[in-house]
Scaffold this motif. Sequence first.
Motif, PDB file in Angstrom:
ATOM      1  N   PHE A 187       0.833  -1.201   0.000  1.00 36.07           N
ATOM      2  CA  PHE A 187       0.000   0.000   0.000  1.00 36.07           C
ATOM      3  C   PHE A 187       0.867   1.250   0.000  1.00 36.07           C
ATOM      4  O   PHE A 187       0.582   2.229  -0.691  1.00 36.07           O
ATOM      5  N   ARG A 190       2.682   1.837  -3.478  1.00 36.96           N
ATOM      6  CA  ARG A 190       1.800   2.093  -4.618  1.00 36.96           C
ATOM      7  C   ARG A 190       0.898   3.307  -4.403  1.00 36.96           C
ATOM      8  O   ARG A 190       0.121   3.663  -5.278  1.00 36.96           O
ATOM      9  N   SER A 191       1.013   3.945  -3.234  1.00 39.88           N
ATOM     10  CA  SER A 191       0.206   5.122  -2.955  1.00 39.88           C
ATOM     11  C   SER A 191       1.083   6.361  -3.015  1.00 39.88           C
ATOM     12  O   SER A 191       1.913   6.599  -2.145  1.00 39.88           O
ATOM     13  N   LYS A 192       0.909   7.166  -4.033  1.00 38.25           N
ATOM     14  CA  LYS A 192       1.760   8.346  -4.227  1.00 38.25           C
ATOM     15  C   LYS A 192       1.652   9.312  -3.063  1.00 38.25           C
ATOM     16  O   LYS A 192       2.642   9.902  -2.617  1.00 38.25           O
ATOM     17  N   SER A 193       0.444   9.456  -2.519  1.00 42.44           N
ATOM     18  CA  SER A 193       0.248  10.448  -1.470  1.00 42.44           C
ATOM     19  C   SER A 193       0.832  10.005  -0.139  1.00 42.44           C
ATOM     20  O   SER A 193       1.078  10.828   0.733  1.00 42.44           O
ATOM     21  N   LEU A 194       1.050   8.712   0.034  1.00 39.93           N
ATOM     22  CA  LEU A 194       1.524   8.212   1.309  1.00 39.93           C
ATOM     23  C   LEU A 194       2.890   8.775   1.668  1.00 39.93           C
ATOM     24  O   LEU A 194       3.168   9.102   2.814  1.00 39.93           O
TER      25      LEU A 194
END
Length: 205
Positions: A187, A190-194
């Motif tokens: 997660f 693959r989560s740019k905002s993380l």
Amino acid sequence: MARKSRDDAEKTRQNILKAGLSVFVRDGYEAATLDAIAKEARVSRGAIYWHHNGKINLLEQILTEYQTPLERYLEKPEALSSGLAHLKNAIIETVSNKEFLLLTKAVLTCKWQPQINRRNKELQERLTIKVRSMLHDAQKNGELDSTLNIEQPTKWLQCALGGLFLHGLDHHLFSAMLDSTLGLFEFWIRSKSLGDNPDLLASLG
């Protein structure tokens, strides 16, 4: 008859290896004695010297002859898409086998012994290199965002798996905990905002 004797001798040698590994994990390397190993293997103390020339040689033979599925997994580069699934399979296969599980415990809990300490460091370094390589190649192929700082999730996964191995190996929910660990890792990457959310990063750490 000679063939049978050779087979029996090899069977005894392997039995001593397994007994030594079991006693090293149970008692710790320093506290482990040849008498305890002989009792576990149901052989004489002399048989240990005959086959392994003492405790230190026995340890070296264990580390030479046993390689876990997790260690074999780390031998070659792999794409991220298959690498995480294969990592999970390698870990499950490792902890599902008695000798592999004991070796993993020895590497984690007997680190003060130089030979085991080297094995532990090599394992950590190889895991870091493989995960970093998978993430780097995934970025080059456009599978992951190019702005992702791959060092952060790589370090996190190494620490998370280390904690899981140290504290969760005998837990009946080990497989579920492993799934959660790898799921959080995937997660993250693959989560740019993380990567731009320090509060969420802190909660993962």
